[in-house]
Write an enzyme that holds these catalytic residues in place. Structure first.
Site, mmCIF file in Angstrom:
data_model
loop_
_atom_site.group_PDB
_atom_site.id
_atom_site.type_symbol
_atom_site.label_atom_id
_atom_site.label_comp_id
_atom_site.label_asym_id
_atom_site.label_seq_id
_atom_site.Cartn_x
_atom_site.Cartn_y
_atom_site.Cartn_z
ATOM 1 C CE LYS A 11 -0.648 1.832 3.624
ATOM 2 N NZ LYS A 11 0.062 2.795 4.550
ATOM 3 N N PRO A 91 9.572 -5.411 3.496
ATOM 4 C CG PRO A 91 10.451 -3.477 3.352
ATOM 5 C CD PRO A 91 9.960 -4.376 2.488
ATOM 6 C CG ASP A 125 -2.895 1.341 7.353
ATOM 7 O OD1 ASP A 125 -3.651 2.363 7.501
ATOM 8 O OD2 ASP A 125 -1.523 1.646 7.375
#
Length: 284
Positions: A11, A91, A125
């Site tokens: 995202k 990551p 999110d």
């Protein structure tokens, strides 16, 4: 029962305006979000209880217990006796929604529909990651409205540092900033969209740079790449992105950056709608 695999795309916050704060501490946002064709992969098959195995280039340090959003999402969705495998390519704690996108992939794979309050408790999110297409996100992340954006060639770069999201929000001196325009422009091509994005902001970028000057140095490097029209940080960092008009410009810039910054995590792709790519698929 076959193994189900679900792609969890990165995202990217093209803009992120912090426009207020609720009494419970949650910050109010106005953000333009797009998704990249790079990400993690979540797979699951019948198992005994709920379990998680993690592999992949970014697997180091990723928990396999109930602190991982994959298992928490499965529990909230009522999943049981499932063995999950997370191939970690993004990551961790990097501002591109890796964990949230993983959780959203679980919910898509299980066909689960959680109410907005449950989604918010799981992660702010996750609602936007459930439908990985370009969207305007408001409130604390629960209000998501689809928008049409042109394909945006993008270079994604993480300088291999972690910044703590709560600390970045705490360091934000002004928490009642201007939102984006009520009506967003319509764009026919990438350059016009990028030029408009340059007039918008990521309000978390300055406090992140104050805590981690490496982010500012990386943004300077990206902005100096030939063909780069905008360099900005995503989310609360530390991943940054550079936007280009054409894929050829993107490819040239990526090759140059990989040669000069081999220590960074680097990925590239065209930002936009990844709905088809993120559909669950089954194999026996």
């Amino acid at each position: 029962m076959p193994t189900t695999s679900v792609f969890a795309p990165a995202k990217i916050n093209l803009s992120l305006h912090v426009i207020g704060q609720r009494t419970d501490g949650y910050h109010l946002l106005d953000s333009l979000v797009a998704f990249a064709p790079v990400g993690d992969m979540v797979s699951f098959a019948p198992g005994r209880g709920l379990s998680l195995r993690v592999s992949g280039p970014e697997a180091a340090g990723v928990p396999v217990d109930r602190s991982n959003l994959v298992l928490r999402a499965a529990e909230l969705a009522g999943g049981s006796d499932l063995a999950f495998h997370l191939h970690k390519a993004l990551p961790a704690a990097s501002g591109i929604g890796g964990g949230s996108s993983d959780a959203a992939a679980v919910l898509r794979g299980l066909g689960a529909a959680l109410d907005p309050e449950a989604l918010t408790r799981l992660g702010a999110d996750i609602a936007m990651c459930l439908t990985p297409h370009s969207q305007r996100v408001q409130g604390i992340g629960e209000h998501c409205a689809r928008v049409q954006l042109p394909p945006l060639p993008a270079l994604l770069v993480n300088p291999r540092i972690e910044v703590a999201t709560p600390a970045i929000f705490k360091a934000l001196s002004q928490k009642t900033n201007a939102p984006m325009p009520a009506q967003l422009p319509q764009f026919n091509e990438a350059r016009a969209c990028i030029d408009w994005l340059a007039t918008q902001r990521n309000d978390l970028q300055a406090p992140a740079i104050a805590q981690a000057p490496q982010i500012g140095a990386l943004l300077d490097v990206l902005a100096a790449l030939p063909g780069c029209h905008l360099a900005r940080m995503s989310g609360s960092g530390a991943t940054c992105f550079a936007l280009f008009s054409t894929q050829s410009d993107l490819q040239s810039a990526e090759a140059k950056l990989r040669a000069t910054h081999p220590q960074c995590w680097i990925a590239s792709g065209v930002l936009g709608d990844q709905t088809e790519l993120a559909r669950p698929s089954a194999c026996h």
